[in-house]
Write a protein that holds these residues in place. Structure first.
Motif, short mmCIF file in Angstrom:
data_model
loop_
_atom_site.label_atom_id
_atom_site.label_comp_id
_atom_site.label_asym_id
_atom_site.label_seq_id
_atom_site.Cartn_x
_atom_site.Cartn_y
_atom_site.Cartn_z
N VAL A 134 -31.40 -23.27 -17.21
CA VAL A 134 -30.45 -24.34 -16.93
C VAL A 134 -31.20 -25.62 -16.63
O VAL A 134 -32.16 -25.62 -15.85
N SER A 136 -30.42 -29.95 -15.75
CA SER A 136 -29.36 -30.88 -15.38
C SER A 136 -29.71 -32.27 -15.89
O SER A 136 -30.83 -32.74 -15.71
N SER A 139 -24.71 -37.37 -17.26
CA SER A 139 -23.79 -37.38 -18.39
C SER A 139 -24.05 -38.55 -19.33
O SER A 139 -24.10 -38.39 -20.56
N CYS A 193 -35.42 -30.00 -13.90
CA CYS A 193 -35.28 -28.56 -14.17
C CYS A 193 -36.41 -27.83 -13.47
O CYS A 193 -37.35 -28.46 -12.98
N LEU A 222 -24.16 -35.28 -12.94
CA LEU A 222 -25.02 -34.34 -13.67
C LEU A 222 -24.20 -33.33 -14.47
O LEU A 222 -23.21 -32.81 -13.98
N VAL A 223 -24.61 -33.06 -15.70
CA VAL A 223 -24.04 -31.94 -16.44
C VAL A 223 -25.15 -30.89 -16.61
O VAL A 223 -26.32 -31.24 -16.71
N ASP A 224 -24.74 -29.63 -16.59
CA ASP A 224 -25.71 -28.55 -16.73
C ASP A 224 -25.77 -28.11 -18.19
O ASP A 224 -24.75 -27.96 -18.85
N SER A 236 -19.70 -29.68 -17.58
CA SER A 236 -19.45 -30.78 -16.65
C SER A 236 -18.30 -30.33 -15.77
O SER A 236 -17.81 -29.21 -15.89
#
Lengths: 379, 379
Positions: A134, A136, A139, A193, A222-224, A236
């Motif tokens: 994962v 981050s 966006s 990360c 933040l989007v993962d 998101s």
């Protein structure tokens, strides 16, 4: 299933998932949106063979009511009809009820729709990804990285792997590369990360990336990003976006980027773009859309193009700086226009290695972007 | 020809005349815009077989410079290319020069275009109309009258005369009528003209009217309307708009408008429109787009529609007033939506003469508009 849902939230969710609704009718269930109501709220899902989108409407969030679930359950409703109904309903609340023959009642104000639904159990399951890898990303950064590379993907199915953007992660640097073998766009960024996380040859279809852009917010939330063997998931707030990955090995593009250069020109991005656009007005009348760039002895640049039977255009431009050998080079105006439009910086450096070699366009104020264009051989 | 012209004024004029440029290439000269420079200024003209538009840029007007004519003359330039060049040129002034081989030089800032022109003498002459029958109408009124009737013209070439709007003038009342034989729209207004001026059976193509709307300003400045045997001319400031008229005799529509009624309903225009639109969401899935309206014993209206296999919709609405016999009637939702959208008034009266007779929709606050719709026979 029986629920009461806030109209605008439902309309918003429907509009998001609709981007993944299949237009093909070979699998009728995929022309629908799946609704699932449980104790957490209402979840909407749509999917075609490439992407799947899931949006959640929580029962309540930050003291704002979203949905009340009177009886849990699920149903699939034809997306086109359902989304128009939701948009046109009069009230601010919508009541929905599904009976045991899958007939769905949708009520709001004085209006009542009775729609035949489809069995939610026939709707394909979304992939379960192990959330190990994962990272981050803000966006708006992810949005910008896609916008600045996606235009260079190939539209030809001759080499399917080139219809995607190659995502890689190495030592905290996320890199997007796209090429149609005539030009290449590369965009890099530092991301958050865990230290030893890395991946390579993750090729996301260009079409998926262009849909992803539309659901990403223009802010720094933040989007993962979760990478699995043949799927990528972007998470998101309340939205999950899945895309399949392209199979195959993406070509090693690092070797085609020239290290040095023989001629270097620094110009104002907008001025240069507008000159090329004007030259392109005539050249695109021909098939090739070729524009010619020549360095003049007085230090100016001459940009020309001509279209047989129509006419020609000549443009003189004064660069900010010019170094190295004199140059006469021709290139496809569209590739140059695409690259210049993707660059937000006020100035660019163009580095040439002769009339027959690929040349490189870079913003002067950062190192995160690179555009490579192959010249056109002219008589 | 040699001129210096203000860029924005030229761009504006080109955009206006472009609406009359022919897309057909059977007469190549008509794919061009004619430019004519003389002591009065620069005149641009474009024409297809139906409409012609002429725009003048005066040398100077209200102390604002428009164009300087260094050498009078004329030329025809391909509209598509020329309009894009004008829009993309960098400076605020444009220099144009035509040499004796019709080659046209267009210069602005550091850019120079060289375009092959066409001989202006080959461009068709615009008709010379005798300006005897002239009436003056505020620009915004003419726009409204077209908007409120043009949607009802026929799109079928089976009866070409019905593809136009019938304009008539009698005792200072200008009247527009359009019908496709399933519905009819009629709009009347009082206008300024000499007392004994009148005309009838002036049928202006719907397509021409829809182009005319685009060049009319949304203000009360008067435009002059000149009617001739087979042409109509609408003159606003610096713009002349010519359209051919349709040949033939327009049917007498006055007799099909019922005098009395058996049921009368008064409703809020917007509420009624939205109900019909929702009902139409399902009915338009079928070919017929039929919606059913029923008066209920409790004084309410029920609006329903259903689409086999998809579902149905029921809507209850409380009218402002309802008089006369009970009613069950079916009609094409599109015709009703078009009519209701054309009515700016907050309330309408619908007057019915039974399930099989045409019915009439009128605004309650004025007598200037009338919409007639034929019902649909259902089982």
């Amino acid at each position: 299933m029986q629920i009461t849902v806030q109209r605008d939230k439902l309309a918003n969710a429907v509009s998001h998932v609709s981007k993944a609704v299949s237009s093909r009718t070979t699998m009728p269930i995929l022309t629908g949106i799946k609704l699932k109501a449980d104790e957490e709220g209402l979840t909407l899902t749509a999917s075609d063979s490439d992407i799947s989108i899931e949006v959640q409407i929580p029962t309540e969030e930050a003291d704002e009511w979203g949905v009340t679930v009177h009886r849990p359950g699920s149903i699939v409703l034809t997306a086109r009809i359902f989304s128009e109904i939701v948009r046109k309903l009069p009230g601010t609340e919508i009541q929905m009820e599904v009976d045991d023959r899958l007939v769905t009642f949708i009520r709001s104000g004085q209006a009542e729709f009775t729609i035949n639904g489809m069995n939610a159990e026939e709707f394909p399951q979304l992939p379960q990804l192990e959330e190990e890898k994962v990272l981050s990303v803000p966006s708006d950064l992810l949005k910008a990285m896609i916008r600045q590379s996606a235009f260079a993907v190939s539209t030809s199915e001759m080499r399917p792997i080139l219809t995607g953007i190659m995502w890689s992660l190495d030592r905290g640097q996320l890199k997007f590369v796209a090429t149609d073998s005539h030009r290449l766009a590369s965009r890099t960024a530092v991301v958050e990360c865990i230290e030893d996380l890395h991946f390579h040859n993750i090729v996301v279809p260009g079409k998926s990336c262009n849909e992803l852009i539309k659901i990403l917010d223009e802010n720094q939330a933040l989007v993962d990003i979760v990478v699995a063997e043949n799927q990528i998931l972007v998470k998101s707030k309340h939205i999950l976006f899945y895309s399949r990955l392209l199979e195959g090995t993406y070509p090693d593009t690092s070797r085609i980027i020239p290290a040095g250069s023989k001629t270097e020109i620094v110009v104002n991005t907008k001025e240069f773009l507008q000159s090329i656009e004007r030259a392109s007005l005539l050249s695109r009348e021909g098939k090739s859309n070729v524009v010619r760039l020549v360095t003049l002895p007085n230090g100016n640049l001459e940009i020309t193009s001509n279209a047989p039977e129509i006419g020609k255009v000549t443009e003189i431009m004064t660069p900010k700086a010019m170094n190295g050998e004199e140059l006469k080079i021709s290139f496809n105006a569209k590739y140059m226009i695409d690259a210049l439009r993707a660059i937000d910086s006020p100035e660019i450096t163009a580095s040439f290695s002769g009339a027959m070699s690929p040349f490189v366009i870079r913003p002067t104020d950062n190192e995160w972007m690179l555009h490579l264009i192959l010249p056109v051989r002219t008589y």
